[in-house]
Design a protein around this motif. Structure first.
Motif, PDB file in Angstrom:
ATOM      1  N   HIS A 132       0.842  -1.206   0.000  1.00 30.67           N
ATOM      2  CA  HIS A 132       0.000   0.000   0.000  1.00 30.67           C
ATOM      3  C   HIS A 132       0.872   1.249   0.000  1.00 30.67           C
ATOM      4  O   HIS A 132       0.770   2.097   0.882  1.00 30.67           O
ATOM      5  N   GLU A 133       1.725   1.398  -0.996  1.00 31.43           N
ATOM      6  CA  GLU A 133       2.599   2.555  -1.082  1.00 31.43           C
ATOM      7  C   GLU A 133       1.765   3.817  -1.337  1.00 31.43           C
ATOM      8  O   GLU A 133       0.881   3.809  -2.202  1.00 31.43           O
ATOM      9  N   PRO A 134       2.024   4.884  -0.592  1.00 36.08           N
ATOM     10  CA  PRO A 134       1.210   6.104  -0.746  1.00 36.08           C
ATOM     11  C   PRO A 134       1.182   6.649  -2.169  1.00 36.08           C
ATOM     12  O   PRO A 134       0.119   7.052  -2.656  1.00 36.08           O
ATOM     13  N   LEU A 162      -4.638   8.631   4.136  1.00 33.34           N
ATOM     14  CA  LEU A 162      -3.307   8.961   4.654  1.00 33.34           C
ATOM     15  C   LEU A 162      -2.383   9.406   3.530  1.00 33.34           C
ATOM     16  O   LEU A 162      -1.586  10.332   3.689  1.00 33.34           O
ATOM     17  N   ALA A 163      -2.500   8.728   2.379  1.00 33.23           N
ATOM     18  CA  ALA A 163      -1.642   9.072   1.242  1.00 33.23           C
ATOM     19  C   ALA A 163      -1.910  10.482   0.752  1.00 33.23           C
ATOM     20  O   ALA A 163      -1.002  11.158   0.229  1.00 33.23           O
ATOM     21  N   HIS A 164      -3.145  10.947   0.908  1.00 31.10           N
ATOM     22  CA  HIS A 164      -3.497  12.295   0.465  1.00 31.10           C
ATOM     23  C   HIS A 164      -3.314  13.345   1.556  1.00 31.10           C
ATOM     24  O   HIS A 164      -3.400  14.543   1.279  1.00 31.10           O
ATOM     25  N   SER A 165      -3.079  12.923   2.790  1.00 30.69           N
ATOM     26  CA  SER A 165      -3.069  13.876   3.907  1.00 30.69           C
ATOM     27  C   SER A 165      -1.704  14.069   4.549  1.00 30.69           C
ATOM     28  O   SER A 165      -1.446  15.120   5.144  1.00 30.69           O
ATOM     29  N   LEU A 166      -0.826  13.068   4.441  1.00 34.15           N
ATOM     30  CA  LEU A 166       0.465  13.111   5.131  1.00 34.15           C
ATOM     31  C   LEU A 166       1.606  12.872   4.159  1.00 34.15           C
ATOM     32  O   LEU A 166       1.409  12.290   3.084  1.00 34.15           O
ATOM     33  N   PRO A 167       2.806  13.308   4.535  1.00 34.65           N
ATOM     34  CA  PRO A 167       3.984  12.912   3.748  1.00 34.65           C
ATOM     35  C   PRO A 167       4.086  11.396   3.707  1.00 34.65           C
ATOM     36  O   PRO A 167       3.643  10.699   4.635  1.00 34.65           O
ATOM     37  N   ASP A 168       4.685  10.883   2.657  1.00 37.50           N
ATOM     38  CA  ASP A 168       4.704   9.437   2.455  1.00 37.50           C
ATOM     39  C   ASP A 168       5.288   8.684   3.648  1.00 37.50           C
ATOM     40  O   ASP A 168       4.750   7.648   4.064  1.00 37.50           O
ATOM     41  N   ALA A 169       6.383   9.174   4.209  1.00 37.68           N
ATOM     42  CA  ALA A 169       7.020   8.477   5.326  1.00 37.68           C
ATOM     43  C   ALA A 169       6.085   8.379   6.532  1.00 37.68           C
ATOM     44  O   ALA A 169       5.990   7.338   7.192  1.00 37.68           O
ATOM     45  N   GLN A 170       5.370   9.457   6.811  1.00 41.92           N
ATOM     46  CA  GLN A 170       4.441   9.448   7.941  1.00 41.92           C
ATOM     47  C   GLN A 170       3.251   8.531   7.662  1.00 41.92           C
ATOM     48  O   GLN A 170       2.770   7.830   8.560  1.00 41.92           O
ATOM     49  N   THR A 200       0.406   3.462   9.037  1.00 45.30           N
ATOM     50  CA  THR A 200      -0.138   2.172   8.598  1.00 45.30           C
ATOM     51  C   THR A 200       0.570   1.016   9.304  1.00 45.30           C
ATOM     52  O   THR A 200      -0.070   0.069   9.770  1.00 45.30           O
ATOM     53  N   GLU A 201       1.891   1.097   9.395  1.00 51.21           N
ATOM     54  CA  GLU A 201       2.644   0.026  10.056  1.00 51.21           C
ATOM     55  C   GLU A 201       2.316  -0.041  11.545  1.00 51.21           C
ATOM     56  O   GLU A 201       2.240  -1.126  12.128  1.00 51.21           O
ATOM     57  N   LEU A 202       2.117   1.126  12.159  1.00 53.94           N
ATOM     58  CA  LEU A 202       1.760   1.156  13.577  1.00 53.94           C
ATOM     59  C   LEU A 202       0.405   0.487  13.798  1.00 53.94           C
ATOM     60  O   LEU A 202       0.245  -0.338  14.711  1.00 53.94           O
ATOM     61  N   ALA A 203      -0.577   0.817  12.955  1.00 55.51           N
ATOM     62  CA  ALA A 203      -1.917   0.238  13.095  1.00 55.51           C
ATOM     63  C   ALA A 203      -1.897  -1.273  12.863  1.00 55.51           C
ATOM     64  O   ALA A 203      -2.518  -2.042  13.605  1.00 55.51           O
ATOM     65  N   ASN A 204      -1.173  -1.690  11.837  1.00 55.66           N
ATOM     66  CA  ASN A 204      -1.116  -3.120  11.525  1.00 55.66           C
ATOM     67  C   ASN A 204      -0.349  -3.922  12.580  1.00 55.66           C
ATOM     68  O   ASN A 204      -0.486  -5.144  12.655  1.00 55.66           O
ATOM     69  N   GLY A 205       0.465  -3.228  13.366  1.00 51.48           N
ATOM     70  CA  GLY A 205       1.240  -3.913  14.394  1.00 51.48           C
ATOM     71  C   GLY A 205       0.496  -4.131  15.693  1.00 51.48           C
ATOM     72  O   GLY A 205       0.983  -4.854  16.580  1.00 51.48           O
TER      73      GLY A 205
END
Length: 236
Positions: A60-62, A132-140, A145-150
């Motif tokens: 799911h790359e931004p 998220l892809a439209h609202s934040l920088p890609d790294a954030q 996403t990784e935090l939620a999936n973890g």
């Protein structure tokens, strides 16, 4: 007065009530048979449509989500309803087994149905990833996403239970092959169709779509047979 002591007038009323109950039951079983037969055909078709409309790539790359925003939404909606259709599919397979393998039918049917519901819920995350892809920088966006999936709740409450739908389908299909309701070639196609998308995650969506095509080839003949099945056979 009947031999069992029941007045003839009351016995006649009881007969009418029993006939009406049987008629209502026939209508209910007939509707369920149609739903089951159609689901066995419609599920792999929607599954195929969901894969064909998926954006390329396995993550799911931004930037990928921004570029293919429409496809992300269309695919997520289609796959959501595809997952919902798995519920009547596993219940239909279990129904065909209920007379000969009742315990297996109940356990595998319930596990498969609950797993499908979990799988449907996971499709909502595509819309959050898109936002998220439209609202934040890609790294954030990736970090969120990784935090939620973890979170353990996501892993053990949604993700792992959702994947139980595959073992449930395979167990039911193996049992139906043993009873003669499915052929070995259908079982082979179904298992291959379930496995191929996992083996081709890095390939183009059209390659992954081979999986749903094989599932369709495996289940469509059974679905058409269920639609043509006489009511007394479906009630067993």
């Amino acid at each position: 007065m009947a031999r069992d002591g029941t007045p003839w007038r009351l016995r006649g009323r009881m007969t009418i009530i029993d006939s009406r109950r049987e008629a209502v039951g026939d209508v209910g079983y007939g509707a369920w048979r149609v739903v089951a037969g159609l689901a066995l055909v419609a599920w792999p078709l929607l599954h195929l449509a969901g894969f064909l409309t998926s954006p390329p790539g396995e993550t799911h790359e931004p930037d990928l989500y921004r570029e293919h925003a429409a496809l992300v939404q269309v695919s997520a909606v289609i796959l959501h309803y595809s997952a919902i259709l798995i519920v009547p599919v596993v219940l239909a397979l279990a129904h065909l087994l209920r007379a000969r393998m009742p315990r297996l039918a109940v356990v595998a049917g319930l596990v498969g149905a609950l797993a499908a519901v979990n799988g449907s819920a996971l499709l909502l995350t595509d819309f959050y990833d898109l936002a998220l892809a439209h609202s934040l920088p890609d790294a954030q966006a990736v970090a969120v996403t990784e935090l939620a999936n973890g979170y353990p709740g996501v892993l053990y409450g949604f993700l792992l239970p959702a994947f139980l739908v595959h073992p449930a389908l395979i167990v039911l299909a193996v049992a139906l092959t043993r009873t003669g309701d499915l052929r070995w070639w259908q079982l082979t196609l179904l298992v291959a169709g379930l496995v191929i998308p996992f083996l081709t995650t890095g390939q183009a969506p059209v390659v992954q779509s081979v999986g749903p095509v094989l599932i369709l080839a495996a289940l469509a003949p059974l679905g058409l047979r269920v639609l043509r099945m006489p009511p007394e056979r479906w009630r067993i």
